[in-house]
Design an enzyme around this catalytic site. Structure first.
Site, PDB file in Angstrom:
ATOM      1  CG  ASP A  21     -21.847 -26.201   1.725  1.00 24.92           C
ATOM      2  OD1 ASP A  21     -22.030 -27.179   0.980  1.00 24.92           O
ATOM      3  OD2 ASP A  21     -20.769 -25.563   1.753  1.00 24.92           O
ATOM      4  CG  ASN A  69     -24.948 -26.869  -6.829  1.00 28.43           C
ATOM      5  OD1 ASN A  69     -25.794 -26.428  -6.058  1.00 28.43           O
ATOM      6  ND2 ASN A  69     -23.653 -26.923  -6.478  1.00 28.43           N
ATOM      7  CB  SER A 200     -21.899 -20.125  -3.003  1.00 27.41           C
ATOM      8  OG  SER A 200     -20.760 -20.547  -2.291  1.00 27.41           O
TER       9      SER A 200
HETATM   10  C1  IPE Z   1     -23.908 -23.742  -2.449  1.00 28.35           C
HETATM   11  O1  IPE Z   1     -23.214 -24.876  -2.030  1.00 28.35           O
HETATM   12  C2  IPE Z   1     -25.138 -24.158  -3.167  1.00 28.35           C
HETATM   13  C3  IPE Z   1     -26.139 -24.862  -2.372  1.00 28.35           C
HETATM   14  C4  IPE Z   1     -26.125 -25.051  -1.077  1.00 28.35           C
HETATM   15  C5  IPE Z   1     -27.244 -25.359  -3.139  1.00 28.35           C
HETATM   16  P1  IPE Z   1     -21.931 -25.408  -2.838  1.00 28.35           P
HETATM   17  O2  IPE Z   1     -21.354 -26.484  -2.003  1.00 28.35           O
HETATM   18  O3  IPE Z   1     -22.313 -25.759  -4.215  1.00 28.35           O
HETATM   19  O4  IPE Z   1     -21.024 -24.109  -2.847  1.00 28.35           O
HETATM   20  P2  IPE Z   1     -19.496 -23.883  -3.268  1.00 28.35           P
HETATM   21  O5  IPE Z   1     -19.387 -24.163  -4.729  1.00 28.35           O
HETATM   22  O6  IPE Z   1     -18.670 -24.823  -2.466  1.00 28.35           O
HETATM   23  O7  IPE Z   1     -19.221 -22.469  -2.921  1.00 28.35           O
HETATM   24  C1  IPE Z   2     -24.940 -28.863  -0.136  1.00 27.68           C
HETATM   25  O1  IPE Z   2     -24.087 -29.873   0.265  1.00 27.68           O
HETATM   26  C2  IPE Z   2     -26.055 -29.394  -0.988  1.00 27.68           C
HETATM   27  C3  IPE Z   2     -25.985 -28.965  -2.395  1.00 27.68           C
HETATM   28  C4  IPE Z   2     -25.112 -28.161  -2.913  1.00 27.68           C
HETATM   29  C5  IPE Z   2     -27.019 -29.509  -3.250  1.00 27.68           C
HETATM   30  P1  IPE Z   2     -22.815 -30.249  -0.583  1.00 27.68           P
HETATM   31  O2  IPE Z   2     -23.171 -31.377  -1.511  1.00 27.68           O
HETATM   32  O3  IPE Z   2     -22.229 -29.062  -1.240  1.00 27.68           O
HETATM   33  O4  IPE Z   2     -21.851 -30.792   0.548  1.00 27.68           O
HETATM   34  P2  IPE Z   2     -20.277 -30.619   0.655  1.00 27.68           P
HETATM   35  O5  IPE Z   2     -19.968 -29.162   0.567  1.00 27.68           O
HETATM   36  O6  IPE Z   2     -19.678 -31.402  -0.473  1.00 27.68           O
HETATM   37  O7  IPE Z   2     -19.957 -31.203   1.991  1.00 27.68           O
HETATM   38 MG    MG Z   3     -20.780 -27.715  -0.637  1.00 20.98          MG
END
Ligand code: IPE
Ligand code: IPE
Ligand code: MG
Length: 255
Positions: A21, A69, A200
């Site tokens: 993340d 996502n 998550s």
């Molecule tokens: C969790 O990250 C999913 C992945 C890393 C693929 P998110 O950034 O989507 O999680 P939440 O929604 O903030 O908990």
């Molecule tokens: C995790 O990084 C990657 C995926 C969920 C695909 P994020 O895209 O959630 O990054 P933040 O949380 O917005 O920084």
């Molecule tokens: Mg994220």
């Protein structure tokens, strides 16, 4: 590869799961687009496989796209899928040199065709490797997966007698099979980068006794020292699996 929970006393996790993340926040801080953050993050996927296999970890599962996502802007979803479809096949040579086998978790049938094609190709090209499993979790959700297992179980009943019999015999190992998990070890260490302290919807079944490790480091900047800090922290934990500390230390006999 045994499938029981890691023995107490093991200082190296066999299965490390990572919630990667922080790509978006990293990109924003650099004045870049979120997609650039994902591109930079993809490089860390390659690195972490290397660090994990060098350390002797047997399975590393990487949360790449959750069932939630899909709620992101369509352009970001498309860019993520395209990135994966483009970069994954380029890793085949390196994965074969490392003895890394690609597996997936999650309902990949719902992914765009180019992503499915890249996955199929890479899984097939690496299927005989046995040093480390790289489990890419795509369109993965712990709730969805458990529901799917329950549905499969119910669908196997032909009548009330078979239902009663099946319910009598249902145990954790059988349920794990229903989840399509015969080849997945329990998660020993669950790492989340990016500062959030939540799971998550990741690995709800397999992480039942995982040690949790959270770091503020954003995924694109995750480095080898960070990974080893998590392994060292894991090595210092006492995994009791319900027992007492005294039992584990052999100070009192099991009755
Ligand atoms: C969790 O990250 C999913 C992945 C890393 C693929 P998110 O950034 O989507 O999680 P939440 O929604 O903030 O908990
Ligand atoms: C995790 O990084 C990657 C995926 C969920 C695909 P994020 O895209 O959630 O990054 P933040 O949380 O917005 O920084
Ligand atoms: Mg994220």
């Amino acid at each position: 590869m045994g499938l029981s929970m890691t023995d107490e006393g093991n200082t190296l996790p066999q299965h490390v799961a990572i919630i990667m993340d922080g790509n978006g926040r990293w990109a924003k801080a650099q004045g870049l687009s979120r997609v650039e953050g994902h591109r930079k993050g993809a490089g860390r996927v390659r690195d972490v496989v290397e660090w994990a296999s060098d350390a002797g970890v047997k399975q590393v599962s990487l949360y790449a796209f959750s069932t939630e996502n899909w709620k992101r802007p369509k352009s970001e979803v498309t860019a993520l899928m395209t990135l994966m479809a483009t970069l994954l096949p380029l890793e085949i040579k390196r994965m074969n040199e490392r003895g890394a086998r690609l597996l997936t978790l999650g309902d990949t049938s719902k992914l765009p065709w180019i992503a499915r094609k890249a996955l199929d190709k890479t899984c097939k090209a690496t299927e005989n490797n046995s040093n480390i499993d790289v489990i890419l979790c795509l369109n993965y959700g712990g709730h969805q997966e458990i529901l799917e297992g329950v549905k499969q179980f119910c669908a196997s009943f032909h009548d009330d007698i078979s239902k009663t019999e099946a319910l009598k015999h249902l145990n954790e190992d059988m349920f794990r099979s229903l989840l399509g998990r015969d080849h997945i070890l329990p998660v020993d260490l669950l790492i989340r980068t990016g500062g959030e302290r939540r799971i998550s919807n990741f690995h709800l079944w397999d992480a039942a006794y995982a040690e949790l490790y959270f770091t503020d480091r954003l995924w694109p900047e995750y480095n080898k020292t960070d990974f080893h800090a998590a392994l060292d922290d894991f090595a210092s934990r006492e995994r009791r699996f319900g027992r007492t500390s005294e039992q584990l230390k052999g100070e009192i006999e099991d009755e």
